[in-house]
Enzyme design. Structure first.
Site, PDB file in Angstrom:
ATOM      1  N   SER A  22       0.804  -1.232   0.000  1.00  0.00           N
ATOM      2  CA  SER A  22       0.000   0.000   0.000  1.00  0.00           C
ATOM      3  C   SER A  22       0.840   1.286   0.000  1.00  0.00           C
ATOM      4  O   SER A  22       0.502   2.222  -0.739  1.00  0.00           O
ATOM      5  CB  SER A  22      -0.965   0.000   1.184  1.00  0.00           C
ATOM      6  OG  SER A  22      -1.869  -1.064   1.033  1.00  0.00           O
ATOM      7  N   LYS A  70     -10.308  -4.932  10.662  1.00  0.00           N
ATOM      8  CA  LYS A  70     -11.404  -4.408   9.833  1.00  0.00           C
ATOM      9  C   LYS A  70     -12.757  -4.419  10.555  1.00  0.00           C
ATOM     10  O   LYS A  70     -13.506  -3.455  10.481  1.00  0.00           O
ATOM     11  CB  LYS A  70     -11.514  -5.199   8.521  1.00  0.00           C
ATOM     12  CG  LYS A  70     -10.352  -4.938   7.572  1.00  0.00           C
ATOM     13  CD  LYS A  70     -10.539  -5.717   6.284  1.00  0.00           C
ATOM     14  CE  LYS A  70      -9.357  -5.512   5.353  1.00  0.00           C
ATOM     15  NZ  LYS A  70      -9.501  -6.204   4.088  1.00  0.00           N
ATOM     16  N   ASN A  95     -12.326  -0.906   5.505  1.00  0.00           N
ATOM     17  CA  ASN A  95     -10.902  -0.930   5.125  1.00  0.00           C
ATOM     18  C   ASN A  95     -10.349   0.452   4.758  1.00  0.00           C
ATOM     19  O   ASN A  95      -9.176   0.579   4.432  1.00  0.00           O
ATOM     20  CB  ASN A  95     -10.641  -1.916   3.976  1.00  0.00           C
ATOM     21  CG  ASN A  95     -11.105  -1.383   2.649  1.00  0.00           C
ATOM     22  OD1 ASN A  95     -12.066  -0.612   2.581  1.00  0.00           O
ATOM     23  ND2 ASN A  95     -10.449  -1.766   1.576  1.00  0.00           N
ATOM     24  N   ASP A 110     -13.194  -3.045  -0.648  1.00  0.00           N
ATOM     25  CA  ASP A 110     -12.735  -4.351  -1.155  1.00  0.00           C
ATOM     26  C   ASP A 110     -13.701  -4.929  -2.197  1.00  0.00           C
ATOM     27  O   ASP A 110     -13.282  -5.375  -3.262  1.00  0.00           O
ATOM     28  CB  ASP A 110     -12.601  -5.360  -0.002  1.00  0.00           C
ATOM     29  CG  ASP A 110     -11.314  -5.189   0.784  1.00  0.00           C
ATOM     30  OD1 ASP A 110     -10.331  -4.667   0.217  1.00  0.00           O
ATOM     31  OD2 ASP A 110     -11.289  -5.573   1.962  1.00  0.00           O
ATOM     32  N   ALA A 144     -13.208 -10.718   3.468  1.00  0.00           N
ATOM     33  CA  ALA A 144     -13.129 -10.385   2.038  1.00  0.00           C
ATOM     34  C   ALA A 144     -14.336 -10.956   1.293  1.00  0.00           C
ATOM     35  O   ALA A 144     -14.916 -10.288   0.421  1.00  0.00           O
ATOM     36  CB  ALA A 144     -11.828 -10.934   1.458  1.00  0.00           C
ATOM     37  N   ASN A 164     -18.285 -22.593   2.843  1.00  0.00           N
ATOM     38  CA  ASN A 164     -17.255 -22.303   3.838  1.00  0.00           C
ATOM     39  C   ASN A 164     -16.936 -23.518   4.689  1.00  0.00           C
ATOM     40  O   ASN A 164     -17.764 -24.416   4.832  1.00  0.00           O
ATOM     41  CB  ASN A 164     -17.721 -21.148   4.742  1.00  0.00           C
ATOM     42  CG  ASN A 164     -16.589 -20.564   5.546  1.00  0.00           C
ATOM     43  OD1 ASN A 164     -15.499 -20.334   4.996  1.00  0.00           O
ATOM     44  ND2 ASN A 164     -16.809 -20.322   6.823  1.00  0.00           N
ATOM     45  N   ARG A 169     -20.847 -19.779   9.549  1.00  0.00           N
ATOM     46  CA  ARG A 169     -20.376 -18.494   9.042  1.00  0.00           C
ATOM     47  C   ARG A 169     -20.931 -18.214   7.640  1.00  0.00           C
ATOM     48  O   ARG A 169     -21.289 -17.085   7.319  1.00  0.00           O
ATOM     49  CB  ARG A 169     -18.843 -18.502   9.007  1.00  0.00           C
ATOM     50  CG  ARG A 169     -18.242 -17.128   9.055  1.00  0.00           C
ATOM     51  CD  ARG A 169     -16.779 -17.245   9.392  1.00  0.00           C
ATOM     52  NE  ARG A 169     -16.095 -15.973   9.347  1.00  0.00           N
ATOM     53  CZ  ARG A 169     -14.777 -15.849   9.417  1.00  0.00           C
ATOM     54  NH1 ARG A 169     -14.026 -16.914   9.545  1.00  0.00           N
ATOM     55  NH2 ARG A 169     -14.217 -14.662   9.373  1.00  0.00           N
ATOM     56  N   TYR A 249      -3.088 -12.623  -3.736  1.00  0.00           N
ATOM     57  CA  TYR A 249      -2.257 -11.992  -4.772  1.00  0.00           C
ATOM     58  C   TYR A 249      -0.762 -12.285  -4.617  1.00  0.00           C
ATOM     59  O   TYR A 249       0.040 -11.844  -5.446  1.00  0.00           O
ATOM     60  CB  TYR A 249      -2.499 -10.473  -4.813  1.00  0.00           C
ATOM     61  CG  TYR A 249      -2.320  -9.798  -3.476  1.00  0.00           C
ATOM     62  CD1 TYR A 249      -1.063  -9.434  -3.020  1.00  0.00           C
ATOM     63  CD2 TYR A 249      -3.410  -9.562  -2.654  1.00  0.00           C
ATOM     64  CE1 TYR A 249      -0.902  -8.854  -1.787  1.00  0.00           C
ATOM     65  CE2 TYR A 249      -3.261  -8.975  -1.416  1.00  0.00           C
ATOM     66  CZ  TYR A 249      -2.001  -8.619  -0.991  1.00  0.00           C
ATOM     67  OH  TYR A 249      -1.841  -8.053   0.237  1.00  0.00           O
TER      68      TYR A 249
HETATM   69  N1  LIG Z   1      -6.750  -8.997  -3.410  1.00  0.00           N
HETATM   70  C1  LIG Z   1      -7.166  -8.201  -2.456  1.00  0.00           C
HETATM   71  O1  LIG Z   1      -7.279  -6.982  -2.622  1.00  0.00           O
HETATM   72  C2  LIG Z   1      -7.575  -8.771  -1.126  1.00  0.00           C
HETATM   73  C3  LIG Z   1      -8.393  -8.024  -0.271  1.00  0.00           C
HETATM   74  C4  LIG Z   1      -8.764  -8.583   0.957  1.00  0.00           C
HETATM   75  C5  LIG Z   1      -8.291  -9.854   1.315  1.00  0.00           C
HETATM   76  N2  LIG Z   1      -7.480 -10.526   0.442  1.00  0.00           N
HETATM   77  C6  LIG Z   1      -6.981 -11.870   0.796  1.00  0.00           C
HETATM   78  O2  LIG Z   1      -8.095 -12.700   1.043  1.00  0.00           O
HETATM   79  C7  LIG Z   1      -7.753 -13.698   1.996  1.00  0.00           C
HETATM   80  C8  LIG Z   1      -8.861 -13.777   3.048  1.00  0.00           C
HETATM   81  O3  LIG Z   1      -8.892 -12.589   3.793  1.00  0.00           O
HETATM   82  P1  LIG Z   1     -10.079 -12.318   4.843  1.00  0.00           P
HETATM   83  O4  LIG Z   1      -9.863 -10.948   5.367  1.00  0.00           O
HETATM   84  O5  LIG Z   1     -11.386 -12.669   4.249  1.00  0.00           O
HETATM   85  O6  LIG Z   1      -9.730 -13.402   5.980  1.00  0.00           O
HETATM   86  P2  LIG Z   1     -10.674 -13.918   7.160  1.00  0.00           P
HETATM   87  O7  LIG Z   1     -11.698 -12.913   7.501  1.00  0.00           O
HETATM   88  O8  LIG Z   1      -9.758 -14.425   8.213  1.00  0.00           O
HETATM   89  O9  LIG Z   1     -11.493 -15.171   6.513  1.00  0.00           O
HETATM   90  C9  LIG Z   1     -10.835 -16.312   6.109  1.00  0.00           C
HETATM   91  C10 LIG Z   1     -11.845 -17.289   5.444  1.00  0.00           C
HETATM   92  O10 LIG Z   1     -11.116 -18.357   4.863  1.00  0.00           O
HETATM   93  C11 LIG Z   1     -11.502 -19.587   5.461  1.00  0.00           C
HETATM   94  N3  LIG Z   1     -10.279 -20.373   5.619  1.00  0.00           N
HETATM   95  C12 LIG Z   1      -9.123 -19.985   6.199  1.00  0.00           C
HETATM   96  N4  LIG Z   1      -8.196 -20.952   6.091  1.00  0.00           N
HETATM   97  C13 LIG Z   1      -8.795 -21.986   5.438  1.00  0.00           C
HETATM   98  C14 LIG Z   1      -8.362 -23.266   5.038  1.00  0.00           C
HETATM   99  N5  LIG Z   1      -7.124 -23.707   5.265  1.00  0.00           N
HETATM  100  N6  LIG Z   1      -9.239 -24.076   4.397  1.00  0.00           N
HETATM  101  C15 LIG Z   1     -10.494 -23.667   4.146  1.00  0.00           C
HETATM  102  N7  LIG Z   1     -10.967 -22.453   4.508  1.00  0.00           N
HETATM  103  C16 LIG Z   1     -10.120 -21.631   5.145  1.00  0.00           C
HETATM  104  C17 LIG Z   1     -12.160 -19.242   6.773  1.00  0.00           C
HETATM  105  O11 LIG Z   1     -13.073 -20.272   7.069  1.00  0.00           O
HETATM  106  P3  LIG Z   1     -13.708 -20.490   8.548  1.00  0.00           P
HETATM  107  O12 LIG Z   1     -14.807 -19.458   8.691  1.00  0.00           O
HETATM  108  O13 LIG Z   1     -14.240 -21.859   8.470  1.00  0.00           O
HETATM  109  O14 LIG Z   1     -12.587 -20.292   9.528  1.00  0.00           O
HETATM  110  C18 LIG Z   1     -12.843 -17.920   6.398  1.00  0.00           C
HETATM  111  O15 LIG Z   1     -14.033 -18.137   5.707  1.00  0.00           O
HETATM  112  C19 LIG Z   1      -6.378 -13.309   2.544  1.00  0.00           C
HETATM  113  O16 LIG Z   1      -5.429 -14.123   1.893  1.00  0.00           O
HETATM  114  C20 LIG Z   1      -6.201 -11.872   2.110  1.00  0.00           C
HETATM  115  O17 LIG Z   1      -4.848 -11.529   1.882  1.00  0.00           O
HETATM  116  C21 LIG Z   1      -7.124 -10.024  -0.773  1.00  0.00           C
END
Ligand SMILES: NC(=O)c1ccc[n+]([C@@H]2O[C@H](COP(=O)([O-])OP(=O)(O)OC[C@H]3O[C@@H](n4cnc5c(N)ncnc54)[C@H](OP(=O)(O)O)[C@@H]3O)[C@@H](O)[C@H]2O)c1
Length: 310
Positions: A22, A70, A95, A110, A144, A164, A169, A249
């Protein structure tokens, strides 16, 4: 006497803050927009968040919020500041925050960044045609996924399925989403392990939103039926071919995208979403200050600034 040019103070809060892209994107954007100032990383521990929002945040002009803050920032703003609109309030995660005469106003860029990426990518822009008939499957139901689901629903996508690891959730997201889905949009939830051939039939967009496959993390444990997706793709008219997207990414080509590539499927990576959400944050802060034609070029400037960083 010459007027002193305002120096904008911006940043990103999170904990821990590793190497964030960022600052590079926003410092380049400030320069391209002809603004003076700086954007820096501001590590804030969860236990210090409330005090930081009360005392330090009002000294800035704006800031981004990343993991794990967030949801907490959104909840704090509902009591002590403002969240831009009812959609972002319901989404429950913020965010980007701007400081208006000492008062904090937050929003979430996002989901809209994700939509803008799809719209600006030639392989995926067709998804917006007849979107009320489009079927989307989201893998994951975290912050996200919530942002993406709300933006898809608000913009009129017809069917959103959320798969999920923990079903509750996914169900909570489907329930929260229903009032924001336009027309007859259907919102369904299920467990990730149930992603099978039947579930993917007729899918237009499949989005991987979990952190699985990120640098240093294992790929998704469940078995996505790529063979079936390939068959569906072969049989489909060009306008009905499924698009696969991974919002992770780093690396640019995740295990999920590499499988999509192996099977000859259309795919979109997550770096573009990172850039578009950043450009929308910049617009949230400077929409009234920077001319529209400069704002339109900001995502290009940001993309060049991170170049080959990943
Ligand atoms: N490209 C972009 O601009 C952007 C923007 C935002 C986020 N992201 C990326 O998106 C990803 C998620 O971010 P977030 O903020 O949504 O995270 P988060 O709120 O912690 O949510 C994670 C989600 O993934 C699931 N999960 C985690 N580990 C898993 C695994 N090993 N197997 C299956 N499901 C799994 C969780 O399931 P449970 O509910 O069952 O725990 C939950 O639904 C991150 O890698 C982040 O860097 C990218």
């Amino acid at each position: 006497m010459a007027e002193t040019k305002k120096r904008y103070q911006l940043g990103i809060i999170g904990w821990p803050l590793g190497y964030s892209l960022s600052p590079a994107m926003h410092n380049a954007a400030l320069k391209a927009a002809g603004l003076s100032g700086e954007y820096r990383e501001i590590p804030v521990k969860p236990e210090a968040l409330e005090g930081w929002l009360e005392r330090e945040a009002p000294k800035l002009d704006g800031f981004n919020v990343t993991m794990p803050h967030k949801e907490a920032v959104c909840a704090w703003l509902k009591q002590h500041g403002r969240v831009r609109n009812s959609r972002d309030q319901r989404m429950g995660a913020v965010n980007a925050v701007r400081v208006e005469q000492g008062r904090l106003v937050g929003c979430n860029t996002d989901g809209d960044g994700f939509l803008r990426l799809l719209d600006r990518t030639s392989d995926s822009s067709r998804l917006f045609d007849e979107r009320s008939e489009k079927k989307v499957v989201l893998l994951g139901a975290g912050g996200a996924a919530r942002a993406i689901a709300f933006s898809l629903a608000a913009s009129g996508f017809g069917e959103i399925r959320i798969w999920n690891r923990h079903r509750e959730r996914a169900q909570a997201l489907a329930n929260d989403l229903a009032p924001y889905a336009k027309g007859n949009a259907a919102c369904h939830s299920s467990v990730l392990e149930a992603v099978d051939a039947a579930a993917l039939k007729g899918v237009d967009l499949l989005v991987q939103t979990t952190p699985a496959g990120m640098k240093g993390k294992e790929p998704l444990p469940c078995d996505i039926p790529f063979d079936l997706l390939e068959k569906l793709d072969r049989a489909a008219k060009p306008s009905k071919k499924p698009v696969l997207c991974d919002i992770v990414y780093d690396p640019k080509e995740t295990p999920f995208l590499l499988r999509a590539k192996e099977h000859g499927l259309t795919f979109v990576g997550g770096l573009g979403m990172l850039i578009e959400q950043a450009a929308l944050s910049f617009e949230f802060w400077f929409g009234d200050v920077v001319p529209k034609e400069k704002l339109r070029r900001i995502s290009l400037v940001m993309g060049h600034a991170i170049g080959d960083s990943i």
